[in-house]
Motif scaffolding. Structure first.
Motif, mmCIF file in Angstrom:
data_model
loop_
_atom_site.group_PDB
_atom_site.id
_atom_site.type_symbol
_atom_site.label_atom_id
_atom_site.label_comp_id
_atom_site.label_asym_id
_atom_site.label_seq_id
_atom_site.Cartn_x
_atom_site.Cartn_y
_atom_site.Cartn_z
ATOM 1 N N PHE B 32 64.105 84.763 -30.079
ATOM 2 C CA PHE B 32 63.114 85.264 -31.177
ATOM 3 C C PHE B 32 62.163 84.362 -31.503
ATOM 4 C CE2 PHE B 32 61.679 88.004 -34.423
ATOM 5 C CZ PHE B 32 61.558 87.193 -35.628
ATOM 6 N N GLU B 33 62.532 83.368 -31.773
ATOM 7 C CA GLU B 33 61.561 82.201 -32.327
ATOM 8 C C GLU B 33 60.511 81.822 -31.112
ATOM 9 O OE1 GLU B 33 63.608 78.614 -33.588
ATOM 10 O OE2 GLU B 33 62.026 77.697 -34.086
ATOM 11 N N TYR B 36 58.079 84.718 -31.086
ATOM 12 C CA TYR B 36 57.284 84.497 -32.519
ATOM 13 C C TYR B 36 56.161 83.403 -31.941
ATOM 14 C CZ TYR B 36 55.542 83.440 -37.075
ATOM 15 O OH TYR B 36 54.752 83.358 -38.322
ATOM 16 N N GLU B 37 56.572 82.299 -31.499
ATOM 17 C CA GLU B 37 55.763 81.242 -31.179
ATOM 18 C C GLU B 37 54.599 81.807 -30.168
ATOM 19 O OE1 GLU B 37 55.275 78.270 -32.469
ATOM 20 O OE2 GLU B 37 56.886 78.506 -33.788
ATOM 21 N N SER B 40 52.881 85.248 -32.253
ATOM 22 C CA SER B 40 52.382 85.545 -33.731
ATOM 23 C C SER B 40 51.024 85.329 -34.123
ATOM 24 C CB SER B 40 53.486 84.521 -34.498
ATOM 25 O OG SER B 40 52.860 83.341 -34.389
ATOM 26 N N PHE B 65 57.731 91.685 -36.603
ATOM 27 C CA PHE B 65 58.631 90.999 -35.961
ATOM 28 C C PHE B 65 60.104 91.389 -36.499
ATOM 29 C CE2 PHE B 65 56.610 88.109 -33.082
ATOM 30 C CZ PHE B 65 55.110 88.154 -33.662
#
Lengths: 269, 195
Positions: B32-33, B36-37, B40, B65
């Motif tokens: 997920f991170e 996002y990176e 986003s 998200f």
């Protein structure tokens, strides 16, 4: 231009969401009918429209947004992970046995609590039942009193009733009056009648025409103001067989025979 | 400029985003991170352009998200991820913009809560990485006549209909329809040519 070509020209506008309602509905109906060419064109048009996002000026969200998101996501992942770990946690004792012991313990505690609750509930219900009985008894008494009053009122008011005046032996005593209905019964009432005294009461007698003997009837006593009103639904004799009514003072509970001289007497016929 | 660099892939390769989305099914926080990176910035840029307010834009981005995290199973892994994500973000932002208005109702009719909107990347998409494609889009749209570009921006960033755009620009309805269609076709031809 044929119909299909017309709809095909609407695809890009539909993908970007700018079709007016009528055209949108018509195109959607066309797509729903299964036009493969238009469906494929729409999928590509959607991709194309998504590229317009790059027209937006470049901007960077705050680090706090990332922090908030990760905090939420980690918490939810941990919750899911904890459930999964509990399912596979190694132990010498099978998990289902622990579950059974826990269930038994919970059931025991619950049973004890439940029994206490039931006892309380039963006690409450008993109290309620008792209260309801008392209430019903009170209502019955009130109803009886109301019926009695209504019955007396009918005797006093019915034209068939015969009025009998009872004269006192002592001129200082008040006059009493009686009303005798051949079917409904006999009523006697008085005002400012002195109280007979402790453990004494007044008793009504029917003096028989045939024998001249007094037949015992109801007992009563006046209230604190000297007022009384008494009714006999079924006198011991009929009006036609009674020559007079008499009232004496007797011991509490009445007497089978008069124990004192009449205080009041009234002729019936 | 963009952290997410999209590498052209062969037919048999699984995209990095699809792999990350698969990991999301197992509630992989690291996956997920990474997603996002990677995305986003473009998502926030788009939402901010629509809403024109940073705090609200962040709320919508957070919502997008979190939807990704909680409903990853509902994403079709065979479809291109970024267009789908951008469509989701745009829809959410436009919904937020209009709330209970007629346009909100219309958009709700058009899209689902978690859009099962199929997008198909054309062949030429693979020839351009995301960064180059973004530059190309800006260049192509910038070359359009100002009014035509404005019409497309009103449609995309504000969700206006043909009629509403025509009224806003004081132009005939037919002209607006042509501008939008031809503008998008020009974009398509430009991206094809660049590949």
């Amino acid at each position: 231009m044929n119909t299909h070509d017309h709809f095909r020209e609407l695809i890009e506008a539909y993908a970007i969401g700018s079709l007016d309602a009528t055209e949108r509905a018509e195109l959607e109906a066309h797509l729903a009918a299964g036009c493969a060419d238009c469906v494929k064109a729409l999928e590509e048009a959607r991709w194309l429209v998504s590229q317009l996002a790059y027209l937006a000026p470049n901007a960077q969200p705050s680090d706090m947004l990332k922090g908030r998101l990760l905090q939420t996501v980690r918490a939810e992942a941990a919750a899911v992970g904890q459930i999964q770990q509990e399912r596979v946690r190694p132990s010498g004792i099978p998990w289902w046995l622990w579950a059974g012991v826990a269930a038994l313990l919970i059931f025991s505690v619950y049973s004890a609590w439940n029994e206490q609750q039931l006892r309380s509930a039963v006690a409450n219900l008993q109290q309620q039942a008792e209260a309801q009985r008392a209430e019903r008894q009170k209502l019955d008494q009130e109803l009886l009193a109301a019926k009695t009053q209504a019955h007396e009122a009918m005797i006093w008011s019915d034209p068939k009733s015969k009025k009998i005046m009872l004269q006192p032996k002592d001129p200082k005593m008040p006059q009493l009056e009686a009303m005798w209905h051949p079917e409904l019964g006999l009523c006697v009432r008085g005002w400012k009648v002195p109280n007979p005294g402790e453990k004494r009461m007044l008793q009504l007698w029917l003096i028989s025409k045939k024998s001249g003997k007094p037949m015992p009837s109801m007992t009563f006593w006046p209230d604190s103001k000297g007022t009384f009103s008494a009714m006999v639904e079924n006198p011991p004799d009929t009006m036609s067989d009674t020559q007079a009514l008499a009232i004496t003072e007797e011991p509490m509970g009445g007497s089978p025979q008069p124990t004192s001289a009449p205080m009041w007497v009234g002729g019936v016929s | 400029m963009f952290l997410a660099i999209f590498s052209p892939k062969g037919n048999d390769e699984v995209s990095p985003d699809a792999t990350l989305m698969q990991q999301l099914l197992r509630k992989d926080v690291s996956a997920f991170e990474q997603l996002y990176e990677r995305h986003s910035r473009i998502v926030y840029s788009l939402v901010l352009r629509i809403l024109r307010q940073g705090t609200t834009a962040e709320e919508v981005v957070q919502d997008v998200f979190l939807q990704l995290w909680r409903n990853s199973a509902r994403y079709d892994l065979s479809r291109p991820f970024v267009p789908w994500l951008l469509t989701l973000a745009r829809n959410r932002a436009l919904d937020h913009l209009r709330l209970k208005s007629e346009r909100q109702r219309r958009r709700e009719e058009q899209t689902e809560e978690f859009p099962q909107i199929a997008t198909a990347a054309p062949e030429y998409e693979k020839a351009l990485d995301e960064k180059r494609r973004a530059e190309r889009v800006r260049s192509l749209m910038g070359s359009l006549p100002a009014a035509q570009k404005k019409a497309i921006e009103l449609a995309y960033f504000e969700g206006l209909s043909h009629s509403e755009i025509a009224a806003s620009l004081h132009e005939p309805l037919g002209t607006v329809k042509s501008w939008i269609r031809n503008g998008l076709l020009r974009l398509k031809e430009g991206l094809q040519a660049a590949s």
